[in-house]
Design a protein around this motif. Structure first.
Motif, PDB file in Angstrom:
ATOM      1  N   GLN A   1       0.832  -1.188   0.000  1.00 11.79           N
ATOM      2  CA  GLN A   1       0.000   0.000   0.000  1.00 11.79           C
ATOM      3  C   GLN A   1       0.879   1.255   0.000  1.00 11.79           C
ATOM      4  OE1 GLN A   1      -1.994   0.700   3.728  1.00 11.79           O
ATOM      5  NE2 GLN A   1      -3.750   1.652   2.754  1.00 11.79           N
ATOM      6  N   PRO A   2       0.609   2.189  -0.878  1.00  8.50           N
ATOM      7  CA  PRO A   2       1.412   3.402  -0.845  1.00  8.50           C
ATOM      8  C   PRO A   2       1.109   4.202   0.425  1.00  8.50           C
ATOM      9  CG  PRO A   2      -0.297   3.588  -2.513  1.00  8.50           C
ATOM     10  CD  PRO A   2      -0.368   2.194  -1.958  1.00  8.50           C
ATOM     11  N   LEU A   3       2.078   4.982   0.807  1.00  6.68           N
ATOM     12  CA  LEU A   3       1.980   5.724   2.051  1.00  6.68           C
ATOM     13  C   LEU A   3       0.769   6.660   2.087  1.00  6.68           C
ATOM     14  CD1 LEU A   3       3.267   6.604   4.716  1.00  6.68           C
ATOM     15  CD2 LEU A   3       4.601   8.263   3.408  1.00  6.68           C
TER      16      LEU A   3
ATOM     17  N   LEU B   1      -1.858   7.170   5.164  1.00  2.00           N
ATOM     18  CA  LEU B   1      -1.937   8.423   5.913  1.00  2.00           C
ATOM     19  C   LEU B   1      -3.342   9.019   5.850  1.00  2.00           C
ATOM     20  CD1 LEU B   1       1.472  10.179   5.148  1.00  2.00           C
ATOM     21  CD2 LEU B   1       0.677   9.201   7.319  1.00  2.00           C
ATOM     22  N   HIS B   2      -3.977   8.872   4.721  1.00  8.40           N
ATOM     23  CA  HIS B   2      -5.328   9.415   4.600  1.00  8.40           C
ATOM     24  C   HIS B   2      -6.276   8.710   5.565  1.00  8.40           C
ATOM     25  CE1 HIS B   2      -9.156  10.788   2.962  1.00  8.40           C
ATOM     26  NE2 HIS B   2      -8.457  11.797   2.451  1.00  8.40           N
ATOM     27  N   ALA B   3      -6.083   7.410   5.715  1.00 11.09           N
ATOM     28  CA  ALA B   3      -6.934   6.659   6.636  1.00 11.09           C
ATOM     29  C   ALA B   3      -6.659   7.037   8.092  1.00 11.09           C
ATOM     30  CB  ALA B   3      -6.705   5.158   6.429  1.00 11.09           C
TER      31      ALA B   3
ATOM     32  N   PRO C   1      -4.928  17.535   7.149  1.00  8.41           N
ATOM     33  CA  PRO C   1      -4.351  17.507   5.794  1.00  8.41           C
ATOM     34  C   PRO C   1      -2.918  18.042   5.716  1.00  8.41           C
ATOM     35  CG  PRO C   1      -6.084  19.176   5.987  1.00  8.41           C
ATOM     36  CD  PRO C   1      -6.153  18.327   7.223  1.00  8.41           C
ATOM     37  N   ALA C   2      -2.582  19.060   6.513  1.00  7.27           N
ATOM     38  CA  ALA C   2      -1.220  19.618   6.407  1.00  7.27           C
ATOM     39  C   ALA C   2      -0.197  18.603   6.920  1.00  7.27           C
ATOM     40  CB  ALA C   2      -1.119  20.927   7.181  1.00  7.27           C
TER      41      ALA C   2
ATOM     42  N   GLY D   1      -3.688   3.890  22.560  1.00  5.86           N
ATOM     43  CA  GLY D   1      -3.713   3.434  21.187  1.00  5.86           C
ATOM     44  C   GLY D   1      -2.715   4.180  20.342  1.00  5.86           C
ATOM     45  N   GLY D   2      -3.122   4.610  19.202  1.00  6.24           N
ATOM     46  CA  GLY D   2      -2.174   5.134  18.242  1.00  6.24           C
ATOM     47  C   GLY D   2      -1.618   3.973  17.447  1.00  6.24           C
ATOM     48  N   VAL D   3      -0.835   4.312  16.437  1.00  6.72           N
ATOM     49  CA  VAL D   3      -0.351   3.264  15.547  1.00  6.72           C
ATOM     50  C   VAL D   3       1.109   3.524  15.190  1.00  6.72           C
ATOM     51  CG1 VAL D   3      -1.093   4.427  13.434  1.00  6.72           C
ATOM     52  CG2 VAL D   3      -0.943   1.940  13.466  1.00  6.72           C
TER      53      VAL D   3
END
Lengths: 328, 328
Positions: free
Chosen positions: B6-8, B12-14, B20-21, B173-175
């Motif tokens: 999967q491209p980055l 990141l969008h998910a 957005p910045a 949490g966090g990833v």
């Protein structure tokens, strides 16, 4: 310490005036294969999965096979190479060359470990290649005076190499050269004409392999306590090449791979111990067998699968380690 | 373990739909600067001299300065970045942007160590970059809930990165994402969508920093004996980034940087401890202060030069280490 941008060719000509095939064909071919291995590793992101995926064996095998192929291809291009064997396929076999290629007066045997440090490939730590070169038709069962060269390829943030050369009959001496790769044009520069361990270190370093065996080896535990008490710095990444390169760069350090009653010897004599020992001796250090204290190079290796322990580094620390281990 | 190509951008969008910045500007710019640092290191063969030459300071400084410049240039291209400070220049200063650039609603502060592990650059061992990102106008004196992301750039045989993201208010949490660099086109692939430490390791690992301090710290010596007795594997290269990446890849491991009466704390809270702790927590591990056992992220850092110790890794081993150290 000498530092130059002397190209490799000039340095090799000075070291090996009477060995043109070694100088102009075999050693440059091996160094070029290190470049190819570096490029293979750089694009093999999937080994990042090797540490924890079910496919560990497959992933690892894929990288190992690619790296081995780069070296075997290099050897096939060198008519002077008669036989070769590798840690991945530990049987000496004749090397095929292009039809019509003439072996000539120089004849060499090569033994190599294409990618040492398999456990640290996945975490993206520095790994290396180990190569030994013997004059003559076999590397097995011969005196170390036949061992004419050995090399490390070092794959880290940059690509470097160490090359030991000791001409037959020239038992004392020899030279260890540090090389840096210019990737753009695939040339090699001599970074240090003569790597030499120092007698006056700014700091002392130790690398204790199989440390957990100290739990049932009192001499090894005593040694660890000695290192701690005497304020040695611990550096142990678990790859033979990077761990010894640390010693070459810092000018000091001692690596200990012990042999205990419970744990047998870990290192392969032909693919690891002999090439490592030549590099260490040519840098002014020592490499001895922890079981009997003999120099690694003094023992004739009778089979491609023989294993041994190792204590190597600057002479003073090697001797201290042996005194401590043998008190047990 | 999830493995994709999967491209980055999609990942990141998910993760950051409402930032957005951060998603389209700051994080990609930082990752691109890691690529540039990797390329700088690859062509800086002269650092091979750094370990032993008289010019150590100069050589090291040159590489450090180059790497810092890559990151500062990246930040200047991100209007959302308000201030930045680095381990090389530990003062928060406003980041200059192109004339007319608008900061917008998202405002970030960045603290970074451009090249961690200076002692192992010369021997060509894996080194790394550490970056922390805070929401708001400063990284100093704020709650860890403001700490929104942290990153490792990892420069070894290949270039990898680890990126922790934890949105404000989302304390549990966090990833932690593992990334691989495709150097040809400077894109990044997601190698693992979620790095997670395991509770059932195949092997246990330990990394004991400043081991020689065990000579005058009985609890630390007891801990070392425990590791040896329980057959933990030693892996300690002396670089915070590679030592912790080993844990992320193996899925298990514990790193100990103790604080003793004789040796003060070694690690910088803003540039090392906070970013490391966020990565470790987002991977399901723990990072605590050996002096009081508190979570590293629970302490508000009041100044850019504060230092501390560190015990981090899988929770079970962190707790065992703390029990052993506090018995002393």
């Amino acid at each position: 310490m000498t530092s130059t941008t002397q190209p490799l060719e000039a340095r090799l000509h000075a070291l090996l005036p009477s060995h043109p095939a070694l100088r102009t064909s075999l050693l440059p071919a091996l160094l070029t294969s290190f470049t190819q291995i570096a490029q293979t590793l750089r694009t093999s992101q999937r080994v990042a999965l090797a540490g924890s995926a079910n496919h560990f064996g497959d992933d690892q095998l894929n990288v190992d096979v690619s790296c081995e192929k780069h070296i075997r291809d290099a050897l096939e291009g060198c008519p002077s190479v008669v036989v070769a064997s590798s840690e991945e396929d530990p049987v000496e076999v004749a090397v095929a060359h292009a039809p019509g290629a003439q072996t000539g007066e120089e004849r060499y045997s090569v033994a190599f470990d294409p990618l040492d440090g398999s456990s640290i490939i996945a975490p993206n730590w520095t790994v290396g290649t180990i190569v030994g070169v013997w004059a003559g038709d076999t590397a097995v069962g011969v005196s170390s005076s036949q061992q004419i060269a050995s090399l490390f390829g070092v794959y880290g943030p940059r690509t470097t190499a160490y090359m030991a050369i000791r001409l037959p009959g020239q038992d004392d001496g020899g030279v260890c050269v540090e090389l840096g790769l210019n990737e753009d044009n695939r040339t090699w520069d001599v970074l240090r004409e003569k790597v030499t361990l120092t007698q006056e270190p700014k700091a002392r370093y130790f690398a204790p392999a199989n440390l957990r065996s100290a739990a049932y080896s009192e001499p090894y535990m005593d040694l660890i306590h000695h290192f701690i008490r005497e304020r040695y710095n611990l550096r142990y990444c678990g790859g033979l090449v990077p761990d010894l390169v640390h010693t070459f760069v810092k000018g000091h350090g001692v690596y200990v791979s012990p042999v205990t009653a419970r744990d047998g010897p870990k290192l392969r004599r032909l693919y690891e111990l002999l090439p490592v020992a030549l590099l260490m001796e040519c840098a002014g250090g020592r490499a001895v067998d922890p079981q009997d204290g003999r120099d690694v190079l003094d023992r004739v290796v009778r089979g491609t699968e023989e294993k041994g322990g190792l204590v190597c580094g600057n002479a003073e620390d090697v001797e201290m380690v042996m005194r401590t281990l043998r008190r047990g």
